[in-house]
Design a protein around this motif. Structure first.
Motif, PDB file in Angstrom:
ATOM      1  N   VAL A 171       0.827  -1.208   0.000  1.00 12.60           N
ATOM      2  CA  VAL A 171       0.000   0.000   0.000  1.00 12.60           C
ATOM      3  C   VAL A 171       0.865   1.262   0.000  1.00 12.60           C
ATOM      4  O   VAL A 171       1.752   1.403   0.842  1.00 12.60           O
ATOM      5  CB  VAL A 171      -0.904   0.038   1.262  1.00 12.60           C
ATOM      6  CG1 VAL A 171      -1.854   1.235   1.214  1.00 12.60           C
ATOM      7  CG2 VAL A 171      -1.669  -1.265   1.437  1.00 12.60           C
ATOM      8  N   PRO A 219      -7.792   1.753  -0.133  1.00 12.22           N
ATOM      9  CA  PRO A 219      -7.543   0.733   0.888  1.00 12.22           C
ATOM     10  C   PRO A 219      -8.830   0.011   1.287  1.00 12.22           C
ATOM     11  O   PRO A 219      -8.786  -1.163   1.687  1.00 12.22           O
ATOM     12  CB  PRO A 219      -6.953   1.515   2.066  1.00 12.22           C
ATOM     13  CG  PRO A 219      -6.903   2.932   1.692  1.00 12.22           C
ATOM     14  CD  PRO A 219      -7.407   3.091   0.292  1.00 12.22           C
ATOM     15  N   LEU A 223      -7.589  -3.703   1.191  1.00 12.81           N
ATOM     16  CA  LEU A 223      -7.183  -4.316   2.465  1.00 12.81           C
ATOM     17  C   LEU A 223      -8.114  -5.431   2.910  1.00 12.81           C
ATOM     18  O   LEU A 223      -7.784  -6.190   3.832  1.00 12.81           O
ATOM     19  CB  LEU A 223      -7.128  -3.259   3.577  1.00 12.81           C
ATOM     20  CG  LEU A 223      -6.080  -2.164   3.435  1.00 12.81           C
ATOM     21  CD1 LEU A 223      -6.004  -1.332   4.706  1.00 12.81           C
ATOM     22  CD2 LEU A 223      -4.720  -2.757   3.128  1.00 12.81           C
ATOM     23  N   TYR A 254      -5.416   7.257   2.330  1.00 14.45           N
ATOM     24  CA  TYR A 254      -4.593   6.044   2.167  1.00 14.45           C
ATOM     25  C   TYR A 254      -3.852   5.611   3.423  1.00 14.45           C
ATOM     26  O   TYR A 254      -3.283   4.516   3.463  1.00 14.45           O
ATOM     27  CB  TYR A 254      -3.580   6.242   1.020  1.00 14.45           C
ATOM     28  CG  TYR A 254      -4.265   6.218  -0.307  1.00 14.45           C
ATOM     29  CD1 TYR A 254      -4.515   5.019  -0.964  1.00 14.45           C
ATOM     30  CD2 TYR A 254      -4.726   7.395  -0.881  1.00 14.45           C
ATOM     31  CE1 TYR A 254      -5.200   4.996  -2.158  1.00 14.45           C
ATOM     32  CE2 TYR A 254      -5.416   7.382  -2.076  1.00 14.45           C
ATOM     33  CZ  TYR A 254      -5.641   6.172  -2.713  1.00 14.45           C
ATOM     34  OH  TYR A 254      -6.335   6.145  -3.891  1.00 14.45           O
ATOM     35  N   LEU A 256      -2.755   4.159   7.055  1.00 17.89           N
ATOM     36  CA  LEU A 256      -3.238   2.988   7.786  1.00 17.89           C
ATOM     37  C   LEU A 256      -3.574   3.402   9.219  1.00 17.89           C
ATOM     38  O   LEU A 256      -2.699   3.590  10.060  1.00 17.89           O
ATOM     39  CB  LEU A 256      -2.181   1.872   7.776  1.00 17.89           C
ATOM     40  CG  LEU A 256      -2.680   0.544   8.329  1.00 17.89           C
ATOM     41  CD1 LEU A 256      -3.844  -0.021   7.497  1.00 17.89           C
ATOM     42  CD2 LEU A 256      -1.556  -0.482   8.417  1.00 17.89           C
ATOM     43  N   ARG A 260      -8.956   1.299   9.492  1.00 22.55           N
ATOM     44  CA  ARG A 260      -8.671   0.653   8.188  1.00 22.55           C
ATOM     45  C   ARG A 260      -8.070  -0.730   8.387  1.00 22.55           C
ATOM     46  O   ARG A 260      -8.365  -1.648   7.628  1.00 22.55           O
ATOM     47  CB  ARG A 260      -7.702   1.511   7.369  1.00 22.55           C
ATOM     48  CG  ARG A 260      -8.381   2.672   6.718  1.00 22.55           C
ATOM     49  CD  ARG A 260      -7.739   3.068   5.416  1.00 22.55           C
ATOM     50  NE  ARG A 260      -8.572   4.093   4.832  1.00 22.55           N
ATOM     51  CZ  ARG A 260      -8.277   5.387   4.811  1.00 22.55           C
ATOM     52  NH1 ARG A 260      -7.122   5.817   5.285  1.00 22.55           N
ATOM     53  NH2 ARG A 260      -9.130   6.247   4.293  1.00 22.55           N
TER      54      ARG A 260
END
Ligand code: CP
Length: 320
Positions: A171, A219, A223, A254, A256, A260
């Motif tokens: 990512v 994501p 993810l 985007y 993390l 997420r």
């Protein structure tokens, strides 16, 4: 002619992972695993490289790679010289090859090179004496082979050797990342079940690169159900000023966060090669949280570099 192998097929240099077989990767990872030791324990040492001299030549900044290559060589009994490139005669215009040939005259056996120009590491490897080996410590945006190996070792330790069963999501700034390229080469050679590339359009690699990767724009899609979440740093040093995303906006879309991360499997591991931009690509609560294996990646760096140095340097015939 292969740029990193001897005539018998063995590795004379380590410049790239692109032609390593699964058997070679497995052997290197198993070799490295023998050098992994718990935090606080006395690290394994031997005299495998006794009498050898290794030079570290870094023209880009580094903390982890340079220190761990140095520790790896010292723990195998080699002498290590860190050439301060800015203070060397390179600053007076000496070419890289003249510097290398000077150090060869001083009985160096190996060079660890990080350079911002693609092709420099291979150029040096093609021009060193027959008894000398060259190790890439990161080549422009092109490759970072020992990082790819330590990332694979970290996944193997936490998720097992059956890469076929794993979904790995990479990512962030994949376009400018040598870490992503070498990780991709390692994971695909090891047979990863599913490899996802998650990035905004400007940070996604050009069409045709990473052919086995499935591309995701967010994501939220990329993810979902992942076993491994590998975050990447935005490589500002490889972008024009106008291309650099705003940190807050990037994190919002985007980065993390703990929320997420809950999209991935509950036992997913979080990786980052470092250095990290906390609050841009990753939230500190995640980077330092229970699913993070970022410190294991650093620890594995020494073990992997010991295995690489020993594998490449030891098969050489003894010189008179
Ligand atoms: N991951 C990595 O290559 O870190 P350094 O730039 O500190 O060596």
């Amino acid at each position: 002619m292969n740029k990193q192998r001897r005539g018998d097929g063995s590795l004379r240099h380590l410049i790239t992972l692109e032609d390593l077989t699964r058997a070679e990767l497995d052997a290197l990872l198993e070799h490295a695993q023998r050098y992994v030791c718990a935090s606080g324990a006395r690290p394994p040492m031997n005299r495998a490289l006794d009498g050898m001299t290794i030079g570290n030549l870094f023209t880009e900044p580094s903390t982890r790679t340079r220190v761990s290559f140095e520790l790896a060589a010292r723990r195998l009994g080699a002498e290590v010289i860190n050439l301060e490139v800015q203070l060397s005669s390179r600053a007076k215009g000496e070419t890289m090859l003249d510097t290398i040939h000077t150090l060869e005259s001083l009985h160096f056996d190996g060079f660890v090179i990080r350079d911002s120009e693609p092709g420099v590491v291979a150029h040096v490897a093609a021009n060193v004496a027959a008894h000398v080996s060259v190790f890439s410590a990161g080549e422009a945006h092109v490759s970072h082979p020992t990082q790819g190996l330590l990332d694979a070792l970290t996944v193997r330790q936490h998720k097992g050797a059956r890469f076929e069963a794993l979904c790995i999501a990479i990512v962030g700034d994949i376009r400018h990342s040598r870490v992503a390229r070498s990780a991709y080469e390692a994971f695909t050679a090891l047979g990863v079940g599913e490899l996802r590339l998650v990035a905004p359009p400007g940070l996604m690699p050009e069409a045709g690169l990473f052919p086995a990767g499935r591309r995701y724009a967010t994501p939220e899609q990329g993810l979902m159900g992942a076993d491994v979440v590998m975050m990447l740093r935005i490589q500002k040093e490889r972008m024009a000023q106008a291309e650099i995303p705003d940190g807050d906006q990037y994190f919002a879309r985007y980065g993390l966060s703990a929320a997420r991360l809950r999209l991935a499997r509950p036992d997913a591991i979080v990786m980052h090669p470092q250095p990290m931009n906390r609050g841009v690509e990753i939230d500190s609560a995640v980077a330092d949280g229970p699913q993070s294996v970022i410190r294991d990646q650093v620890r594995n760096g020494v073990a992997v570099r010991m295995a690489v140095l020993e594998t490449v340097l030891r098969p050489r015939p003894v010189r008179a």
